[in-house]
Design a protein around this motif. Sequence first.
Motif, PDB file in Angstrom:
ATOM      1  N   SER A 213       0.718  -1.276   0.033  1.00  0.00           N
ATOM      2  CA  SER A 213      -0.107   0.076  -0.054  1.00  0.00           C
ATOM      3  C   SER A 213       0.815   1.199   0.029  1.00  0.00           C
ATOM      4  O   SER A 213       0.638   2.201  -0.718  1.00  0.00           O
ATOM      5  N   PHE A 214       1.959   1.301   1.097  1.00  0.00           N
ATOM      6  CA  PHE A 214       2.808   2.578   0.898  1.00  0.00           C
ATOM      7  C   PHE A 214       3.378   2.505  -0.413  1.00  0.00           C
ATOM      8  O   PHE A 214       3.879   3.873  -0.701  1.00  0.00           O
ATOM      9  N   ALA A 215       3.748   1.669  -0.916  1.00  0.00           N
ATOM     10  CA  ALA A 215       4.274   1.863  -2.363  1.00  0.00           C
ATOM     11  C   ALA A 215       3.470   2.626  -3.523  1.00  0.00           C
ATOM     12  O   ALA A 215       4.167   3.290  -4.396  1.00  0.00           O
ATOM     13  N   LEU A 216       2.245   2.701  -3.287  1.00  0.00           N
ATOM     14  CA  LEU A 216       1.270   3.467  -4.097  1.00  0.00           C
ATOM     15  C   LEU A 216       1.198   5.006  -3.413  1.00  0.00           C
ATOM     16  O   LEU A 216       0.354   5.644  -4.019  1.00  0.00           O
ATOM     17  N   LYS A 217       1.809   5.117  -2.326  1.00  0.00           N
ATOM     18  CA  LYS A 217       1.700   6.717  -1.793  1.00  0.00           C
ATOM     19  C   LYS A 217       2.318   7.679  -2.593  1.00  0.00           C
ATOM     20  O   LYS A 217       3.259   7.649  -3.324  1.00  0.00           O
ATOM     21  N   GLY A 218       1.351   8.641  -2.958  1.00  0.00           N
ATOM     22  CA  GLY A 218       1.616   9.836  -3.695  1.00  0.00           C
ATOM     23  C   GLY A 218       1.222   9.585  -5.316  1.00  0.00           C
ATOM     24  O   GLY A 218       1.385  10.720  -5.886  1.00  0.00           O
ATOM     25  N   LYS A 219       0.618   8.459  -5.672  1.00  0.00           N
ATOM     26  CA  LYS A 219       0.353   8.351  -6.888  1.00  0.00           C
ATOM     27  C   LYS A 219      -0.950   8.575  -7.144  1.00  0.00           C
ATOM     28  O   LYS A 219      -2.050   8.159  -6.108  1.00  0.00           O
ATOM     29  N   THR A 220      -1.590   8.925  -8.171  1.00  0.00           N
ATOM     30  CA  THR A 220      -2.948   9.464  -8.826  1.00  0.00           C
ATOM     31  C   THR A 220      -3.645   8.087  -9.419  1.00  0.00           C
ATOM     32  O   THR A 220      -3.222   7.981 -10.529  1.00  0.00           O
ATOM     33  N   MET A 221      -4.360   7.432  -8.735  1.00  0.00           N
ATOM     34  CA  MET A 221      -4.932   6.401  -9.396  1.00  0.00           C
ATOM     35  C   MET A 221      -6.399   6.476  -8.927  1.00  0.00           C
ATOM     36  O   MET A 221      -6.672   6.952  -7.607  1.00  0.00           O
ATOM     37  N   THR A 222      -7.339   5.612  -9.759  1.00  0.00           N
ATOM     38  CA  THR A 222      -8.796   5.484  -9.525  1.00  0.00           C
ATOM     39  C   THR A 222      -8.768   4.235  -8.775  1.00  0.00           C
ATOM     40  O   THR A 222      -7.959   3.691  -8.346  1.00  0.00           O
ATOM     41  N   VAL A 223      -9.968   4.244  -8.216  1.00  0.00           N
ATOM     42  CA  VAL A 223     -10.408   3.194  -7.026  1.00  0.00           C
ATOM     43  C   VAL A 223     -10.240   1.795  -7.788  1.00  0.00           C
ATOM     44  O   VAL A 223      -9.575   0.876  -7.163  1.00  0.00           O
ATOM     45  N   ALA A 224     -10.714   1.639  -8.828  1.00  0.00           N
ATOM     46  CA  ALA A 224     -10.574   0.448  -9.608  1.00  0.00           C
ATOM     47  C   ALA A 224      -9.236   0.069 -10.032  1.00  0.00           C
ATOM     48  O   ALA A 224      -8.717  -1.119  -9.786  1.00  0.00           O
TER      49      ALA A 224
END
Length: 310
Positions: A213-224
């Motif tokens: 989860s922390f690897a996605l920190k700061g990235k803009t992504m949709t819920v899907a």
Amino acid sequence: MSPLSGSAFRVGAWSVDPRSGRITRDSESLRVDDRSMRLLVCLAEHAGRTVTIDQLLDEVWAGAVVSQDSVYQAITSLRRLLGDDRKAPAYIATVPRQGYRLVASVAPDVDPATTTPSPPSRRRLGLVAGCAAVVAVAVGLVVLGRGNTAGALRSPSPAVSRQQPRQALAVLPFLDLTSQAMNEEYVADGVTEELVTRLSGMDGWRVSAPTDSFALKGKTMTVAQTATALDVDYLVDGSLRRSGDTLRISARVVRATDGSVVWSQSYDRSSRDLLQVQDEIAGQVAEALGRCCRGQPQPSRGGAARAAVP
């Protein structure tokens, strides 16, 4: 020691690859967020020596305005990843009133593909051939036995039951909205990790590792997109705000299939005991998640609660 940020190395039983952001031990492979990886590399570069809090702030949080609490929280997270014990450290030892010291051995990581195995001896080849012959005979006997008893094996034993599939969820890093400096990010990260720990104990649930989860920190992504990347059915996220001595921590549960919010709640608590606040909120979110995702009615707790049973 030369900088290790661009090359793989070993720390104790772990193989560390800063480029891919992963640590590996035997068959276990974990993803490490950028902050924890920089911290591990910094400690490894000074292995066996005490690294002060100020030195860690300069090297790991260069250019960021954070407090010493950020270091304490990051060390706790890194110890959890390595499976270390603060009271009996095998990796990171606390040096009272000074800093931290990496006590595990550090060495370059050798790629097994570059090593040349020694040729097998004739005796070993003979043993392998003999074992292969025995296995072939055993397989033949098993096949023959199955052919003679095929009628008896058509009906499965009633004692065998299929394991029910588990639902999967991930706790995303909570956002620090206290100020532009994000100087209380360690509190938000602490809430995130406490939620992962508490929710991991729920029956029937698979919880994604916090490193993923922390690897996605700061990235803009949709819920899907986020749910697909983490391979989960539900997402838990939230934010942290402060007003004087009061912390407002908001949390919500989002269903991945349609992006709808199935539960949300805001909590206003005193910040004097952060650990107690984190534990209390984690318990309430775990309880609410268990109800709303199993179709049970939501009791009203007051505040800014919204619920939509799936």
